[in-house]
Design a protein around this motif. Structure first.
Motif, short mmCIF file in Angstrom:
data_model
loop_
_atom_site.label_atom_id
_atom_site.label_comp_id
_atom_site.label_asym_id
_atom_site.label_seq_id
_atom_site.Cartn_x
_atom_site.Cartn_y
_atom_site.Cartn_z
N ARG A 407 44.18 -39.96 -34.93
CA ARG A 407 43.02 -39.39 -35.61
C ARG A 407 43.49 -38.50 -36.75
O ARG A 407 44.51 -37.83 -36.66
CB ARG A 407 42.18 -38.58 -34.63
CG ARG A 407 41.31 -39.41 -33.72
CD ARG A 407 40.73 -38.55 -32.60
NE ARG A 407 40.15 -37.32 -33.08
CZ ARG A 407 38.86 -36.99 -33.00
NH1 ARG A 407 38.01 -37.87 -32.48
NH2 ARG A 407 38.42 -35.82 -33.41
N LEU A 408 42.70 -38.49 -37.81
CA LEU A 408 43.09 -37.71 -38.98
C LEU A 408 43.21 -36.22 -38.66
O LEU A 408 44.12 -35.55 -39.15
CB LEU A 408 42.10 -37.94 -40.12
CG LEU A 408 42.50 -37.39 -41.48
CD1 LEU A 408 42.05 -38.30 -42.59
CD2 LEU A 408 41.92 -36.00 -41.72
N ILE A 414 41.71 -29.60 -41.23
CA ILE A 414 40.63 -29.82 -42.19
C ILE A 414 39.89 -28.50 -42.40
O ILE A 414 39.36 -27.92 -41.44
CB ILE A 414 39.66 -30.91 -41.69
CG1 ILE A 414 40.44 -32.22 -41.47
CG2 ILE A 414 38.53 -31.13 -42.66
CD1 ILE A 414 39.60 -33.33 -40.87
N HIS A 415 39.87 -28.04 -43.63
CA HIS A 415 39.20 -26.78 -43.97
C HIS A 415 38.04 -27.07 -44.91
O HIS A 415 38.21 -27.77 -45.91
CB HIS A 415 40.17 -25.80 -44.64
CG HIS A 415 41.39 -25.47 -43.81
ND1 HIS A 415 41.34 -24.64 -42.72
CD2 HIS A 415 42.66 -25.91 -43.91
CE1 HIS A 415 42.55 -24.54 -42.19
NE2 HIS A 415 43.37 -25.30 -42.89
N ARG A 416 36.89 -26.52 -44.58
CA ARG A 416 35.74 -26.67 -45.45
C ARG A 416 35.53 -25.38 -46.24
O ARG A 416 35.26 -24.32 -45.66
CB ARG A 416 34.47 -26.98 -44.65
CG ARG A 416 33.26 -27.20 -45.54
CD ARG A 416 32.08 -27.73 -44.79
NE ARG A 416 31.02 -28.14 -45.70
CZ ARG A 416 29.89 -28.72 -45.32
NH1 ARG A 416 29.68 -28.96 -44.04
NH2 ARG A 416 28.99 -29.08 -46.21
N PRO A 417 35.63 -25.42 -47.55
CA PRO A 417 35.46 -24.19 -48.35
C PRO A 417 34.05 -23.64 -48.21
O PRO A 417 33.08 -24.38 -48.07
CB PRO A 417 35.73 -24.67 -49.78
CG PRO A 417 36.52 -25.93 -49.63
CD PRO A 417 36.02 -26.57 -48.38
N SER A 418 33.95 -22.35 -48.25
CA SER A 418 32.64 -21.69 -48.23
C SER A 418 32.17 -21.45 -49.66
O SER A 418 32.94 -21.53 -50.62
CB SER A 418 32.73 -20.36 -47.48
OG SER A 418 33.71 -19.52 -48.07
N LEU A 504 34.25 -30.43 -51.54
CA LEU A 504 35.57 -30.94 -51.18
C LEU A 504 36.00 -30.41 -49.82
O LEU A 504 35.63 -29.32 -49.41
CB LEU A 504 36.61 -30.52 -52.23
CG LEU A 504 36.41 -31.05 -53.65
CD1 LEU A 504 37.34 -30.32 -54.61
CD2 LEU A 504 36.68 -32.54 -53.70
N MET A 505 36.77 -31.22 -49.12
CA MET A 505 37.43 -30.79 -47.90
C MET A 505 38.92 -30.68 -48.19
O MET A 505 39.50 -31.55 -48.85
CB MET A 505 37.19 -31.79 -46.77
CG MET A 505 35.73 -31.96 -46.40
SD MET A 505 34.97 -30.45 -45.78
CE MET A 505 35.84 -30.27 -44.26
N ILE A 506 39.54 -29.62 -47.68
CA ILE A 506 40.97 -29.42 -47.86
C ILE A 506 41.70 -29.97 -46.65
O ILE A 506 41.46 -29.53 -45.52
CB ILE A 506 41.31 -27.93 -48.06
CG1 ILE A 506 40.55 -27.37 -49.26
CG2 ILE A 506 42.81 -27.73 -48.22
CD1 ILE A 506 40.69 -25.87 -49.42
N LEU A 551 35.15 -37.87 -40.91
CA LEU A 551 36.49 -37.66 -41.46
C LEU A 551 37.48 -37.34 -40.35
O LEU A 551 38.60 -37.87 -40.32
CB LEU A 551 36.44 -36.53 -42.49
CG LEU A 551 37.70 -36.27 -43.31
CD1 LEU A 551 38.08 -37.50 -44.12
CD2 LEU A 551 37.51 -35.07 -44.22
N GLU A 552 37.09 -36.51 -39.42
CA GLU A 552 37.98 -36.14 -38.30
C GLU A 552 38.32 -37.35 -37.44
O GLU A 552 39.44 -37.49 -36.95
CB GLU A 552 37.33 -35.06 -37.45
CG GLU A 552 37.14 -33.73 -38.16
CD GLU A 552 36.31 -32.76 -37.34
OE1 GLU A 552 36.38 -31.55 -37.63
OE2 GLU A 552 35.59 -33.21 -36.42
#
Length: 605
Positions: A407-408, A414-418, A504-506, A551-552
Motif C-alpha cells: 500500500r502506498l 501522506i501529509h495534507r496541507p492546511s 496537493l498531497m505531500i 491514495l492510501e
C-alpha cells in the motif's frame, strides 16, 4: 399551425397552462368521437382564472390537437412537454431514445412475445454489439407498472400507449407532486390511456396491491422547507432525515424507498453525486441495497444521453426484486465517445446490457463486480470506478499473485496541507506551490503564491514545508498530476521556505523502510495509465477530486533493486531534459525582455 410558437407567445408553456389545454382537448375529443380513434374517459376541465384572458387561444390549440390523428397529436404533445420542461429548466425531459430503451428495460410490449434468441459470435464481444437476451433473462410482461416523479412522464406516456395499442392487460400508475398529477391525468384522458394517477406523494403507497415493476426518476435535490406539504412523512419515517442544509434530496429518498418499501424490480435514475459518496454507515441506502443483494446493474449515461437538458451525467440503477436470484452487479458505460473522450452518443440497444448473460465482454465498458469489491470501495456505485479506461491488460492496482505489492501509505507518509492565510506584517515570508506550478516534466520550478505569517504559525506548518525528494500529488482539479521537489538540481536554495497548497498531497518517503525510491514512485505515478485511472475514479461533475483513502489504498508494485536502478536512470534523462528546457525558457524570456527594452528606448537617442 405553429403550436409551440403560439403557446409560447400566449405564455401558456407552463405545467398549468398545458394541463388546461390538454384537458379541453380531451373534452372536445369526447364531444366529437369521429375525430378520435377511441373515446377517452374525461376528467373535469381544469378551471382557473389565470387563463381567462387567453381562453380563445387555449380553445383554438385544444381544438387543433383534438382534430389530429392519435399519432400526430402524440408527437405534438411530446414536443410541447419537451419545450415546457426545457423552458422551466427542470432538466427532466427524457430523450426519445432513452424513453424507448427504458421501455425495453421494463419488459416492454415493444418487444415481441415470441422472442427467438439469435446466435452471437462470442469472439466479437463489444458494447456496441451486446449479446442477445438469454432465455432465463427475458422479462415477462409486468402485470402493473408504477411511474413516479415528473422525470418519468415521457416513458410513462410511451409505455402506456404501447400497452394500449397492443391490447396488453397491464395496469399503469403514476405518482408525482401536486403540479404533476393534473398534467398526467389530462394526458391520460386525451389519449385514453387509462393511467391511474395516485393522489399521494411518490413515496406514499396508499394502494392495496403493490406494483410488479416501478420506475423512479426523481429530480436533483430541490429546495424545500421541512414543513412543506410535498414532503410528508408517510412510511419513510421522519422526513428530516433526507434534508441537508435545507435541501430535500429526493434521489437519496427514492433509493431508500426502493430498498425498504418496494419488493418488486425497480429502475431508478440517479446523478453521479448520489452514487459517488463513500459510506461506512450500514444503514445508508447505498450500503443497504448491496448488503441485501438487491443491486442488479448501474449504467452510466453521459450528459445529454438520458435527459435532453440535464446539466450533469446520470445513471440508470436497476434494483432486483426480492424474489429474484442475486447475481454480481453489472457496471457499464452506455456512452459512445470520440478520441478525446467527449460524448458523441449512446450505445444502441443499451437496455440489453443488464439483461444479457456474461460472455467474452470487453472490460473497458462493461464489468460484473462482486459485492465484496463494492464493500471494499465503501459502496461507491459510480461505474467508472470499476471499469477500465486506462490502456493496459488490467486495472491499476490489480496485479498478478506473484508480484509483490505494498500500500502506498506503507511506503510514504501522506501529509495534507492546511489552509494558510496572510498575517501581515509578520516576519516569515514563504511561497506556496499549487498544481499549476508543476511543469509538464513533473518538476516544481516555481511557487506562484507568496505568503507572510507569524513565526508561531510557521512552526506549526512544519509537516507541509517542502523537503528535497517530496512528491506532490494533485487531489483536486487536475487530479493525478504529480511533481517532485528537487531544489538542489534547479539551483533552488534549500533554506528558501516553500510549502504546498491544499489541492496537493505531500508524499514523503518513510526513511526506515526505503522499499521504493522517490524517483521510482514519481515515474510510476506520472505514467499515463495511472493518471488516467485517477481521472476515471475522481468524484464530482464540475470540480474533480479523489479521496485520501483512495491514495492510501493504492497498491504499488515493488521492483527489484536492479529494475529500480534502471528506472532511476530513466528519471535522470528526464531531469537533464527538464534542465535544458528550463535554460531555454529562461533564455527565451531574456530575449523577450531585451526586445521590449528596444521598443521602450527614447527615439531621440
Amino acid at each position: 399551425m405553429n403550436v409551440i410558437g403560439i403557446i409560447r407567445e400566449a405564455d401558456l408553456l407552463t405545467n398549468v397552462g398545458l394541463t388546461h389545454i390538454f384537458s379541453r382537448s380531451a373534452q372536445i375529443s369526447c364531444a366529437h368521437p369521429t375525430i378520435a380513434n377511441d373515446t377517452p374517459k374525461v376528467s373535469p376541465v381544469l378551471r382557473t382564472d389565470a387563463y381567462a384572458d387567453r381562453d380563445g387561444t387555449s380553445l383554438d390549440i385544444a381544438t387543433y390537437i383534438a382534430g389530429l390523428s392519435k399519432d400526430a397529436a402524440f408527437q405534438i404533445v411530446e414536443q410541447l412537454l419537451g419545450e415546457m420542461y426545457q423552458y422551466e429548466g427542470a432538466g427532466c425531459w427524457l430523450t426519445s431514445d432513452a424513453a424507448t430503451q427504458l421501455s425495453y428495460l421494463i419488459g416492454s410490449p415493444l418487444k415481441n412475445d415470441d422472442y427467438d434468441s439469435p446466435d452471437w459470435d462470442e469472439s466479437d464481444g463489444d458494447l456496441l454489439k451486446p449479446p442477445p437476451f438469454e432465455d432465463f433473462y427475458v422479462l415477462k410482461w409486468p402485470s402493473s407498472v408504477r411511474f413516479s416523479y415528473a422525470g418519468s412522464v415521457r416513458v410513462c406516456l410511451q409505455y402506456s400507449r404501447s400497452v394500449k395499442l397492443l391490447n396488453k392487460d397491464t395496469e399503469i400508475r403514476f405518482a408525482g407532486f401536486a403540479a404533476d398529477r393534473p398534467l398526467m391525468q389530462s394526458l391520460s384522458d386525451l389519449f385514453g390511456l387509462d393511467i391511474t394517477v395516485e393522489r399521494g406523494l411518490p413515496w406514499e403507497r396508499n394502494w392495496s396491491e403493490a406494483a410488479a415493476t416501478e420506475i423512479m426518476m426523481p429530480p436533483s435535490p430541490i429546495q424545500l422547507e421541512t414543513d412543506d406539504p410535498r414532503v410528508g412523512e408517510a412510511n419513510m419515517g421522519p422526513s428530516s432525515v433526507f434534508f441537508s442544509r435545507g435541501r430535500l434530496d429526493l434521489e437519496v429518498l427514492a433509493l431508500r424507498d426502493a430498498v425498504e418499501n418496494v419488493s418488486c424490480r425497480t429502475i431508478i435514475c440517479l446523478s453521479d453525486g448520489t452514487l459517488e459518496k463513500r459510506s461506512k454507515d450500514p444503514s445508508a441506502a447505498r450500503s443497504l441495497i448491496c448488503r441485501k443483494d438487491r443491486l442488479s446493474a448501474v449504467l452510466h449515461a453521459p450528459k445529454g444521453v438520458l435527459y435532453e437538458n440535464a446539466p450533469d451525467a446520470k445513471n440508470v440503477v436497476v434494483v432486483r426484486g426480492t424474489d429474484q436470484f442475486p447475481t454480481p452487479v453489472r457496471f457499464a458505460d452506455i456512452g459512445v465517445y470520440s478520441n478525446n473522450r467527449s460524448k458523441s452518443g449512446s450505445a444502441p440497444n443499451w437496455s440489453t446490457i443488464p439483461l444479457s448473460k456474461e460472455s467474452k465482454i470487453s472490460l473497458h465498458r462493461w464489468r460484473d463486480v462482486e459485492r465484496a469489491e463494492i464493500a471494499t470501495n465503501e459502496y461507491v456505485l459510480i461505474p467508472r470506478r470499476y471499469l477500465l479506461y486506462a490502456p493496459g491488460p488490467r486495472r491499476i492496482g490489480q496485479h498478478r499473485p506473484d508480484v509483490e505489492t505494498a500500500r502506498l501509505d506503507s511506503l510514504f507518509r501522506i501529509h495534507r496541507p492546511s489552509v494558510v492565510t496572510d498575517d501581515p506584517p509578520e516576519t516569515v515570508n514563504f511561497r506556496e506551490v499549487s498544481p499549476q506550478d508543476i511543469s509538464e516534466d513533473g518538476m516544481v520550478l516555481s511557487a506562484s503564491r507568496g505568503l507572510t505569517v507569524s513565526q508561531a504559525k510557521w512552526e506549526s506548518l512544519e509537516q507541509q514545508r517542502l523537503r528535497s525528494g517530496d512528491l506532490l500529488f494533485t487531489i483536486k482539479g487536475q487530479v493525478g498530476k504529480v511533481g517532485i521537489f528537487l531544489p538542489e538540481i534547479f539551483d533552488k536554495p534549500e533554506w528558501e521556505p516553500w510549502s504546498a497548497s491544499q489541492s496537493l498531497m505531500i508524499l514523503r518517503p518513510i526513511s526506515s523502510e526505503m522499499k521504493i525510491h522517490p524517483e521510482v514512485m514519481f515515474m510510476y505515478l506520472s505514467a499515463r495509465a495511472v493518471r488516467t485511472y485517477w481521472q476515471a475514479i475522481a468524484a464530482g461533475n464540475r470540480s474533480k477530486a479523489i479521496s485520501i483513502r483512495d491514495l492510501e489504498n493504492l497498491r504499488v508494485p515493488l521492483r527489484t533493486a536492479d529494475l529500480q536502478q534502471e528506472i532511476r536512470e530513466m528519471f535522470g534523462k528526464i531531469i537533464r531534459n527538464a534542465r535544458r528546457r528550463s535554460a531555454l525558457t529562461a533564455k527565451t524570456q531574456s530575449l523577450r525582455e531585451h526586445a521590449w527594452a528596444q521598443f521602450s528606448r527614447d527615439e531621440l537617442e
